[in-house]
Scaffold this active site. Structure first.
Site, PDB file in Angstrom:
ATOM      1  N   CYS A   1      -2.951   7.088  -9.349  1.00 58.46           N
ATOM      2  CA  CYS A   1      -3.412   6.368  -8.158  1.00 58.46           C
ATOM      3  C   CYS A   1      -4.888   6.037  -8.276  1.00 58.46           C
ATOM      4  O   CYS A   1      -5.689   6.853  -8.729  1.00 58.46           O
ATOM      5  CB  CYS A   1      -3.133   7.209  -6.912  1.00 58.46           C
ATOM      6  SG  CYS A   1      -3.667   6.413  -5.376  1.00 58.46           S
TER       7      CYS A   1
ATOM      8  N   CYS B   1      -6.802   5.091  -5.572  1.00 64.22           N
ATOM      9  CA  CYS B   1      -7.430   5.097  -4.253  1.00 64.22           C
ATOM     10  C   CYS B   1      -8.648   6.017  -4.230  1.00 64.22           C
ATOM     11  O   CYS B   1      -8.789   6.903  -5.078  1.00 64.22           O
ATOM     12  CB  CYS B   1      -6.420   5.523  -3.184  1.00 64.22           C
ATOM     13  SG  CYS B   1      -6.145   7.304  -3.073  1.00 64.22           S
TER      14      CYS B   1
ATOM     15  N   CYS C   1      -7.923   9.886  -4.316  1.00 63.53           N
ATOM     16  CA  CYS C   1      -7.571  10.447  -5.620  1.00 63.53           C
ATOM     17  C   CYS C   1      -8.762  10.431  -6.581  1.00 63.53           C
ATOM     18  O   CYS C   1      -8.865  11.290  -7.459  1.00 63.53           O
ATOM     19  CB  CYS C   1      -6.391   9.689  -6.218  1.00 63.53           C
ATOM     20  SG  CYS C   1      -4.820  10.013  -5.371  1.00 63.53           S
TER      21      CYS C   1
END
Length: 375
Positions: A310, A312, A315
């Site tokens: 991920c 984002c 993360c």
């Protein structure tokens, strides 16, 4: 349809799966698309600019909740829903029908509409196709949903048929009321909603009536209401194909990541669900290797990110151990970071499906997803 108001362009297909773009005045919507749910003019625990940063092209607002608080007329006086909540891309508003129908002890259903009492203060309200269109116009919705009734799938066939037929009459009233909406009707789109529960014949009849009325897009309603994934997929094996091929197909209220993959495989273009935000607030994270319950003690000293795949901010910055601490302590930041990850994961999943369809490898993608997700 005019290009500056609403148009749908299909770029590629792979089996029944499609990828394309919806063009609207407030921006483009890449399909398959997942719409984060902003029930009360907010995607809970997230700022609108953070929602956009996840890759979301469109969000959903809720007619029922907004008509009760703060009120559609108030939102209109304040400049409309986009200005009110600082989201300047497309917004789809549901009709309020599903929420009203869920108030089984607080409502009275007639051909005219539904009389109900507010779950907030007990005040009495009347929601009709015409009032639903008026509320969505006052909110300034870009994609307006026709007013319908959502019957339970376990009802007798004759009751489901009766409900579907009334929803189709309401669909025509919604169309007429929308078309008389002046300037709003010249820039917004109206979607009809197919009903018929799990019955192929009733769904075909519903699709035929909706197509005769004519809508910009078509939703598949009455699923994800407790029938289970197997029954839902069995219905999706035929329901999307009953709807016009050149218009977007929207599966309402779905769902888990594996639901999305299976539905896209069956020809669905649009989704919404409260699951990623609600799960985030309750300590559950969705990942490429399945859901994680961050309340679990095994994460207390785990320094890995939620999901190494991920991209984002959650993360990239925070460990499972820290998120476990926030969740266990009931800290608001925990809900914010977990929700941000879940919404971002859903958007990354949709982008991966769009790429797989465009590259003619969707079946292989779906198989690999299921293998990794269920481990």
């Amino acid at each position: 349809m005019t290009a500056d108001r609403f148009s749908f362009e299909i770029h590629a297909t792979d089996g029944k799966a499609r990828t394309g773009t919806i063009h609207m005045q407030r921006g483009e919507i890449r399909t398959p698309a997942f719409m984060p749910v902003g029930t009360a003019a907010t995607v809970k625990a997230m700022k609108p600019e953070s929602v956009r940063a996840t890759g979301a092209d469109i969000i959903l607002g809720n007619t029922y909740h907004l008509m009760l608080r703060p009120g559609a007329e108030r939102v209109a006086r304040l400049g409309g829903l986009h200005k009110f909540m600082n989201w300047h891309r497309p917004i789809l508003t549901d009709s309020g029908g599903y929420q009203v129908m869920s108030l089984s002890d607080l409502r009275k259903l007639t051909e005219h509409g539904v009389e109900f009492r507010s779950h907030i203060d007990g005040s009495k309200h009347m929601l009709t196709p015409e009032r639903s269109m008026e509320i969505q116009r006052l909110l300034g919705s870009d994609i307006v949903m026709a007013f319908d009734e959502c019957p339970r799938a376990d009802q007798p066939r004759e009751e489901i048929a009766k409900s579907m037929e009334m929803s189709m009459r309401w669909a025509k009233r919604s169309r007429d009321a929308f078309d008389s909406g002046g300037e709003h009707a010249s820039r917004a789109a109206l979607f009809g909603i197919q009903q018929g529960a799990l019955d192929e014949g009733l769904r075909a009849e519903s699709a035929g009536k909706l197509t005769e009325i004519g809508f910009d897009g078509y939703a598949i309603g009455g699923l994800a209401v407790g029938e289970g994934q197997e029954a839902m997929f069995a219905t999706l094996d035929f329901a999307p194909g009953q709807l016009p091929q050149d218009r977007p197909r929207y599966l309402m209220g779905v769902g888990k990541p594996d639901d999305l993959v299976g539905a896209v495989m069956r020809g669905v273009d649009m989704f919404d669900c409260v699951l990623p935000s609600r799960s985030g607030r309750n300590g559950q994270a969705f990942t490429w290797h399945g859901p994680l319950n961050l309340r679990n003690a095994r994460f207390a000293e785990d320094q890995e990110p939620l999901d190494s795949r991920c991209t984002c901010p959650t993360c990239a910055t925070y460990s499972r151990a820290y998120l476990h601490h926030l969740v266990k302590a009931g800290e608001i930041l925990g809900a914010m970071l977990m929700t941000e990850h879940n919404i971002a994961f859903y958007q990354q999943l949709m982008a991966a499906m769009r790429d797989a369809i465009a590259e003619q490898r969707f079946a292989a993608f779906a198989a690999a997803f299921r293998r990794d997700y269920f481990g």
